[in-house]
Design an enzyme around this catalytic site. Structure first.
Site, PDB file in Angstrom:
ATOM      1  N   TYR A  82     -23.711   9.621 -41.090  1.00  0.00           N
ATOM      2  CA  TYR A  82     -24.158  11.014 -41.163  1.00  0.00           C
ATOM      3  C   TYR A  82     -23.004  11.952 -41.470  1.00  0.00           C
ATOM      4  O   TYR A  82     -23.092  12.808 -42.360  1.00  0.00           O
ATOM      5  CB  TYR A  82     -24.832  11.393 -39.848  1.00  0.00           C
ATOM      6  CG  TYR A  82     -25.252  12.840 -39.749  1.00  0.00           C
ATOM      7  CD1 TYR A  82     -26.392  13.297 -40.404  1.00  0.00           C
ATOM      8  CD2 TYR A  82     -24.516  13.753 -39.001  1.00  0.00           C
ATOM      9  CE1 TYR A  82     -26.786  14.627 -40.314  1.00  0.00           C
ATOM     10  CE2 TYR A  82     -24.904  15.086 -38.908  1.00  0.00           C
ATOM     11  CZ  TYR A  82     -26.036  15.514 -39.560  1.00  0.00           C
ATOM     12  OH  TYR A  82     -26.416  16.830 -39.472  1.00  0.00           O
ATOM     13  N   ASP A  96     -19.607  18.437 -32.009  1.00  0.00           N
ATOM     14  CA  ASP A  96     -18.888  17.195 -31.730  1.00  0.00           C
ATOM     15  C   ASP A  96     -17.600  17.084 -32.549  1.00  0.00           C
ATOM     16  O   ASP A  96     -16.692  16.347 -32.191  1.00  0.00           O
ATOM     17  CB  ASP A  96     -19.783  15.987 -32.008  1.00  0.00           C
ATOM     18  CG  ASP A  96     -20.418  16.044 -33.389  1.00  0.00           C
ATOM     19  OD1 ASP A  96     -19.724  15.747 -34.378  1.00  0.00           O
ATOM     20  OD2 ASP A  96     -21.615  16.378 -33.469  1.00  0.00           O
ATOM     21  N   ASP A 131     -24.643  21.602 -39.905  1.00  0.00           N
ATOM     22  CA  ASP A 131     -24.915  20.417 -39.090  1.00  0.00           C
ATOM     23  C   ASP A 131     -25.730  20.854 -37.877  1.00  0.00           C
ATOM     24  O   ASP A 131     -25.234  20.908 -36.759  1.00  0.00           O
ATOM     25  CB  ASP A 131     -23.585  19.778 -38.662  1.00  0.00           C
ATOM     26  CG  ASP A 131     -23.783  18.528 -37.820  1.00  0.00           C
ATOM     27  OD1 ASP A 131     -24.932  18.053 -37.727  1.00  0.00           O
ATOM     28  OD2 ASP A 131     -22.793  18.041 -37.242  1.00  0.00           O
ATOM     29  N   SER A 149     -28.970  20.918 -35.110  1.00  0.00           N
ATOM     30  CA  SER A 149     -29.873  20.040 -34.378  1.00  0.00           C
ATOM     31  C   SER A 149     -31.265  20.197 -34.992  1.00  0.00           C
ATOM     32  O   SER A 149     -31.436  20.873 -36.008  1.00  0.00           O
ATOM     33  CB  SER A 149     -29.877  20.403 -32.890  1.00  0.00           C
ATOM     34  OG  SER A 149     -30.142  21.785 -32.715  1.00  0.00           O
TER      35      SER A 149
END
Length: 288
Positions: A70, A95, A164, A166
């Site tokens: 990803y 992250d 990026d 959710s």
């Protein structure tokens, strides 16, 4: 989500209304971190066979076993499609994995990073150092802010914007709406490119077609790619891309041997191949 998933008999199961009637389960050895932040439930688990796993509001964000697929594709497809990306904006991805991949490009001069939930960053720095190493890049400037609000204030600034996000539940929901995409377009410099987390065409047809429709309406060039990620719903996830000029389906510049040797998933051949969709998805997008 009001009810995030619990571990039962040593197994974590991902249950979500976005993919009803099906779930992925992973065997858990230890709960490393669990906190309810201002925005969402954050959990990090040590799995038995897939390394550490980051979960937000009960939804798997990554496992160490396959996160590279990803991160590499969402970053390198738009970056290599652009002939000379110098200024990059990354929205979401607390992250740090996308930052890690963006940092491999020496041509990039500045990397603005906008994340709404600082607790995700802090947890990742402690428990996911192989991803959070992206924050150590001196080109990165961190902005703890709402991504939608942030992008509306940026004009003609970035060569590549990577979102990026959710899933369209909770704090990430606004990032799937047309006003946000309008903001992304206005924040681009001439020949700019956006790449956003594009959900899964097997399970989220309504959401995927919505994103494709929005980007077709706003951008001169539009494309949709997909990535194989075993621990995501259906084993795949999409990238929705829009461009103000450069072609998207082929690299716009060569990849150095130095970068290629650092990667596990992305290559010039996979760049082209990821846009070849199953026939039902191809027809679905042609109808928009």
């Amino acid at each position: 989500m009001k009810n995030y998933n619990k571990i039962k008999q040593g197994w974590f199961s991902e249950l979500c209304s976005l993919w009803p009637g099906i779930s992925l389960s992973l065997e858990i050895e230890e709960v490393l971190y669990s906190k309810k932040s201002k925005f969402q439930q954050i959990d990090i688990y040590q799995t038995k066979n897939h390394g550490k796993m980051l979960v937000l509001d009960g939804i798997i964000q990554l496992t160490e076993s396959d996160e590279f697929a990803y991160q590499e594709m969402l970053a390198h497809v738009p970056l290599f499609a652009h002939p000379n990306p110098e200024n990059v904006l990354v929205i979401g991805g607390g992250d740090g994995g996308i930052l890690r991949e963006v940092g491999r490009h020496d041509c990039v001069k500045t990397i603005d990073f906008c994340e709404i939930d600082e607790d995700v960053i802090l947890a990742s720095k402690k428990f996911l150092p192989d991803l959070a190493c992206g924050f150590a890049d001196p080109r990165v400037k961190i902005h703890i802010a709402d991504g939608n609000a942030w992008v509306q204030e940026q004009k003609n600034k970035y060569d590549v914007i990577i979102v990026d996000s959710s899933d369209p539940i909770g704090p990430g929901e606004v990032l799937f709406e047309k006003p946000f995409y309008n903001g992304l377009k206005k924040a681009l410099r001439s020949n700019g490119i956006i790449a956003t987390q594009g959900e899964a065409f097997f399970f989220n047809k309504e959401c995927v077609t919505k994103l494709v429709k929005i980007t077709k309406e706003l951008f001169l060039v539009q494309a949709y790619a997909y990535i194989l990620v075993p621990t995501y719903p259906g084993g795949h996830i999409g990238i929705c891309l829009g461009s103000l000029g450069p072609k998207l389906t082929k690299p716009g510049r060569d990849i150095s041997e130095k970068i290629q040797n650092q990667l596990k998933y992305y290559s010039p051949k996979i760049h082209e191949a990821c846009f070849v969709l199953p026939y039902f998805a191809q027809k679905m997008f042609e109808a928009i």
